[in-house]
Design a protein around this motif. Structure first.
Motif, PDB file in Angstrom:
ATOM      1  N   MET A 245     -59.586 133.393  33.142  1.00  7.38           N
ATOM      2  CA  MET A 245     -59.219 132.881  32.315  1.00  7.38           C
ATOM      3  C   MET A 245     -57.833 133.322  32.155  1.00  7.38           C
ATOM      4  N   SER A 246     -56.636 132.246  32.595  1.00  2.00           N
ATOM      5  CA  SER A 246     -55.184 132.160  33.269  1.00  2.00           C
ATOM      6  C   SER A 246     -55.129 132.094  31.157  1.00  2.00           C
ATOM      7  N   ARG A 247     -53.757 132.437  30.793  1.00  6.17           N
ATOM      8  CA  ARG A 247     -53.745 132.344  29.212  1.00  6.17           C
ATOM      9  C   ARG A 247     -53.194 130.948  28.920  1.00  6.17           C
ATOM     10  N   ASP A 248     -52.610 130.277  29.827  1.00  5.52           N
ATOM     11  CA  ASP A 248     -52.686 128.198  29.466  1.00  5.52           C
ATOM     12  C   ASP A 248     -54.337 127.917  29.696  1.00  5.52           C
ATOM     13  N   ASP A 249     -55.390 128.569  29.930  1.00  6.36           N
ATOM     14  CA  ASP A 249     -56.776 128.666  29.708  1.00  6.36           C
ATOM     15  C   ASP A 249     -57.451 128.580  27.986  1.00  6.36           C
ATOM     16  N   LEU A 250     -57.121 129.605  28.169  1.00 11.37           N
ATOM     17  CA  LEU A 250     -56.987 129.938  26.323  1.00 11.37           C
ATOM     18  C   LEU A 250     -56.267 129.659  25.543  1.00 11.37           C
ATOM     19  N   LEU A 251     -54.660 129.308  25.470  1.00  9.95           N
ATOM     20  CA  LEU A 251     -53.975 128.240  25.359  1.00  9.95           C
ATOM     21  C   LEU A 251     -54.451 126.598  25.000  1.00  9.95           C
ATOM     22  N   GLY A 252     -54.949 126.129  25.982  1.00 13.97           N
ATOM     23  CA  GLY A 252     -55.760 125.148  25.308  1.00 13.97           C
ATOM     24  C   GLY A 252     -56.976 124.878  24.962  1.00 13.97           C
ATOM     25  N   ILE A 253     -58.183 126.279  25.236  1.00 16.35           N
ATOM     26  CA  ILE A 253     -58.610 125.882  23.957  1.00 16.35           C
ATOM     27  C   ILE A 253     -59.233 126.506  22.558  1.00 16.35           C
ATOM     28  N   ASN A 254     -58.121 127.020  22.463  1.00 18.90           N
ATOM     29  CA  ASN A 254     -57.580 127.645  21.014  1.00 18.90           C
ATOM     30  C   ASN A 254     -56.509 126.462  20.631  1.00 18.90           C
ATOM     31  N   LEU A 255     -55.454 126.009  20.903  1.00 18.14           N
ATOM     32  CA  LEU A 255     -54.975 124.446  20.538  1.00 18.14           C
ATOM     33  C   LEU A 255     -56.065 123.719  19.997  1.00 18.14           C
ATOM     34  N   LYS A 256     -57.042 123.378  20.690  1.00 15.43           N
ATOM     35  CA  LYS A 256     -58.056 122.176  20.208  1.00 15.43           C
ATOM     36  C   LYS A 256     -58.784 122.909  19.299  1.00 15.43           C
ATOM     37  N   VAL A 257     -58.978 124.426  18.698  1.00 17.64           N
ATOM     38  CA  VAL A 257     -60.010 124.944  17.763  1.00 17.64           C
ATOM     39  C   VAL A 257     -58.689 124.748  16.218  1.00 17.64           C
ATOM     40  N   MET A 258     -57.313 124.720  17.024  1.00 14.87           N
ATOM     41  CA  MET A 258     -56.456 124.855  15.772  1.00 14.87           C
ATOM     42  C   MET A 258     -56.365 123.373  14.708  1.00 14.87           C
ATOM     43  N   LYS A 259     -56.803 122.928  15.882  1.00 12.81           N
ATOM     44  CA  LYS A 259     -57.192 120.960  16.088  1.00 12.81           C
ATOM     45  C   LYS A 259     -57.635 120.824  14.844  1.00 12.81           C
ATOM     46  N   SER A 260     -59.231 120.603  15.249  1.00 17.25           N
ATOM     47  CA  SER A 260     -59.948 120.908  14.423  1.00 17.25           C
ATOM     48  C   SER A 260     -60.405 121.932  12.931  1.00 17.25           C
ATOM     49  N   VAL A 261     -59.783 122.578  12.958  1.00 17.85           N
ATOM     50  CA  VAL A 261     -59.634 123.660  11.607  1.00 17.85           C
ATOM     51  C   VAL A 261     -58.596 122.860  10.969  1.00 17.85           C
ATOM     52  N   GLY A 262     -57.289 122.492  11.469  1.00 14.96           N
ATOM     53  CA  GLY A 262     -56.565 122.014  10.774  1.00 14.96           C
ATOM     54  C   GLY A 262     -56.999 120.218  10.197  1.00 14.96           C
ATOM     55  N   GLU A 263     -57.784 119.712  10.674  1.00 13.21           N
ATOM     56  CA  GLU A 263     -58.245 118.400   9.767  1.00 13.21           C
ATOM     57  C   GLU A 263     -59.013 119.174   9.150  1.00 13.21           C
ATOM     58  N   GLY A 264     -59.722 120.264   9.839  1.00 15.10           N
ATOM     59  CA  GLY A 264     -60.565 120.332   8.438  1.00 15.10           C
ATOM     60  C   GLY A 264     -60.302 120.928   6.917  1.00 15.10           C
ATOM     61  N   ILE A 265     -59.445 121.916   7.333  1.00 16.92           N
ATOM     62  CA  ILE A 265     -58.437 122.280   6.398  1.00 16.92           C
ATOM     63  C   ILE A 265     -57.567 121.345   5.225  1.00 16.92           C
ATOM     64  N   LYS A 266     -56.855 120.325   6.281  1.00 16.98           N
ATOM     65  CA  LYS A 266     -56.626 119.386   5.277  1.00 16.98           C
ATOM     66  C   LYS A 266     -56.964 118.239   4.507  1.00 16.98           C
ATOM     67  N   GLU A 267     -58.486 117.700   4.961  1.00 18.69           N
ATOM     68  CA  GLU A 267     -59.902 117.740   4.890  1.00 18.69           C
ATOM     69  C   GLU A 267     -59.835 117.873   3.093  1.00 18.69           C
ATOM     70  N   HIS A 268     -60.558 119.267   3.136  1.00 24.88           N
ATOM     71  CA  HIS A 268     -61.157 119.970   2.427  1.00 24.88           C
ATOM     72  C   HIS A 268     -60.358 120.991   1.766  1.00 24.88           C
ATOM     73  N   ALA A 269     -59.478 121.465   2.327  1.00 28.00           N
ATOM     74  CA  ALA A 269     -58.739 123.003   1.356  1.00 28.00           C
ATOM     75  C   ALA A 269     -57.326 122.480   1.710  1.00 28.00           C
ATOM     76  N   PRO A 270     -56.641 120.850   1.196  1.00 31.05           N
ATOM     77  CA  PRO A 270     -55.079 120.983   1.128  1.00 31.05           C
ATOM     78  C   PRO A 270     -53.976 122.240  -0.225  1.00 31.05           C
ATOM     79  N   ASN A 271     -54.801 122.385  -0.885  1.00 32.65           N
ATOM     80  CA  ASN A 271     -53.815 123.003  -1.413  1.00 32.65           C
ATOM     81  C   ASN A 271     -54.425 124.974  -1.293  1.00 32.65           C
ATOM     82  N   ALA A 272     -55.286 125.016  -0.231  1.00 36.45           N
ATOM     83  CA  ALA A 272     -54.490 126.368   0.140  1.00 36.45           C
ATOM     84  C   ALA A 272     -54.044 126.935   0.734  1.00 36.45           C
TER      85      ALA A 272
END
Ligand code: TXD
Length: 319
Positions: A87-114
């Motif tokens: 795996m290249s660094r870009d592959d890792l970056l691409g996967i984890n960036l998508k994970v950050m997107k879903s995690v960011g949305e989950g936190i925004k909706e359910h725990a915005p004061n954390a």
């Protein structure tokens, strides 16, 4: 007073260790969230079954549903993948960036004061993206790396001097990678700076240089030994110290990846700097005075972080 709630997004090696430490320290009730079914439930139950023996009353729950993190006081994010062969660094970056997107949305909706503490690599770019995706205030989204890198430096120095780890302080700043910046002048034994200790004959500059090199490669040293993954005990302990400083408003001065708005002459960028960490999250950024050599190392490190951020923007122009 109701118990605090700690949500762990990612229940892998660091996530499980975080759950154990948070429960043992009774920081609050713990929710382990992961996309892998059974893992967060299993780890949560296993830790809960140790609570009668150890004598703590934290409740633990494993889940695949973001609703369960509702109103968390602290979210610690380890979700993502680590680099595997091929795996290249870009592959890792691409996967984890998508994970950050879903995690960011989950936190925004359910725990915005954390308070959100990001651990996922590549750290500085991921915490920057997570703040953008979650839309949470910049002072409430911070990254863990500096405490870990400084702890490694402190441990190696304490070994070298044969003194208590508690008597050794150290600051490792900059991005979390090979370009990190261990600061000799701001690293001390009981307040005596490293350069003075060299002059006093406690050690040699060569020894200090090799300890700095070992610190820079500290993560890789563990990976080479474990072969199946990366460090998790020390990373988890470091993030728990951050959570505790926030929850108990201790205002520890610790190196964390924080969003800069003009400090160090930088804007819209996360990088490791000393901060005051209290009930307001990142309450203050400490602007350390650099020598010319330190400034050059810091600038080089910032350049490496910017490269990763640019790669993120290419992958997701919404950033
Ligand atoms: O100093 C630092 N910041 C670091 C960073 C020090 C050590 C390790 N560092 C990084 O932390 C490492 O490179 C990884 O990116 C993270 C997590 O390390 P860990 O060792 O805990 O990784 P695991 O065991 O692979 O756990 C990751 C979990 C795993 O259970 C996946 O199923 C889960 O993340 N995962 C997700 N959870 C929720 N949501 C999504 N989308 C998701 N994708 C994967």
């Amino acid at each position: 007073m109701a118990r605090k709630k700690i949500a762990l997004i990612g229940a892998g090696m660091i996530g499980g260790t975080l759950a154990h430490l948070a429960a043992q320290k009774e920081l609050g009730d713990v929710v382990l969230f992961d996309i892998a079914e059974g893992i967060p439930e299993g780890k949560g139950l296993d830790i809960a079954e140790s609570s009668p023996v150890d004598g703590y009353d934290s409740r633990l729950k494993g889940t695949q549903d973001y609703k369960d993190i509702a109103d968390a006081d602290v979210c610690i994010v380890t979700a993502g993948v680590a680099r595997k062969p091929g795996m290249s660094r870009d592959d890792l970056l691409g996967i984890n960036l998508k994970v950050m997107k879903s995690v960011g949305e989950g936190i925004k909706e359910h725990a915005p004061n954390a308070l959100v503490i990001c651990i996922t690599n590549p750290l500085d770019a991921m915490v920057w993206a997570l703040q953008k995706f979650s839309g949470l205030p910049k002072e409430k989204v911070i990254g863990m790396a500096g405490i870990l890198d400084s702890a490694r430096f402190r441990y190696f120095l304490a070994e070298e001097f044969n003194v208590s780890v508690e008597s050794v302080t150290a600051f490792v700043l900059g991005g979390h990678g090979d370009t990190m910046v261990p600061l000799e002048r701001y690293s001390t034994v009981a307040g005596i700076p490293l350069p003075d200790l060299v002059e006093m004959g406690w050690t040699t500059q060569d020894k200090v240089d090799s300890i700095i090199e070992r610190t820079r490669k500290g993560g890789g040293e563990i990976v080479a030994l474990l072969k199946t993954g990366s460090a998790y005990y020390a990373p988890a302990a470091s993030a728990i110290q951050m959570a505790e400083s926030y929850l108990r408003d201790k205002k520890l001065v610790v190196p964390c990846a924080a969003s800069l708005s003009g400090e160090y002459g930088l804007n819209d960028l996360y990088v490791g700097v000393p901060i005051v960490l209290g009930a307001g999250g990142c309450e203050r950024i400490v602007e350390v005075k650099f020598s010319d050599e330190e400034k050059a190392m810091f600038d080089n490190s910032v350049g490496a972080v910017r490269e990763l951020m640019d790669a993120c923007i290419k992958l997701d122009p919404s950033l």
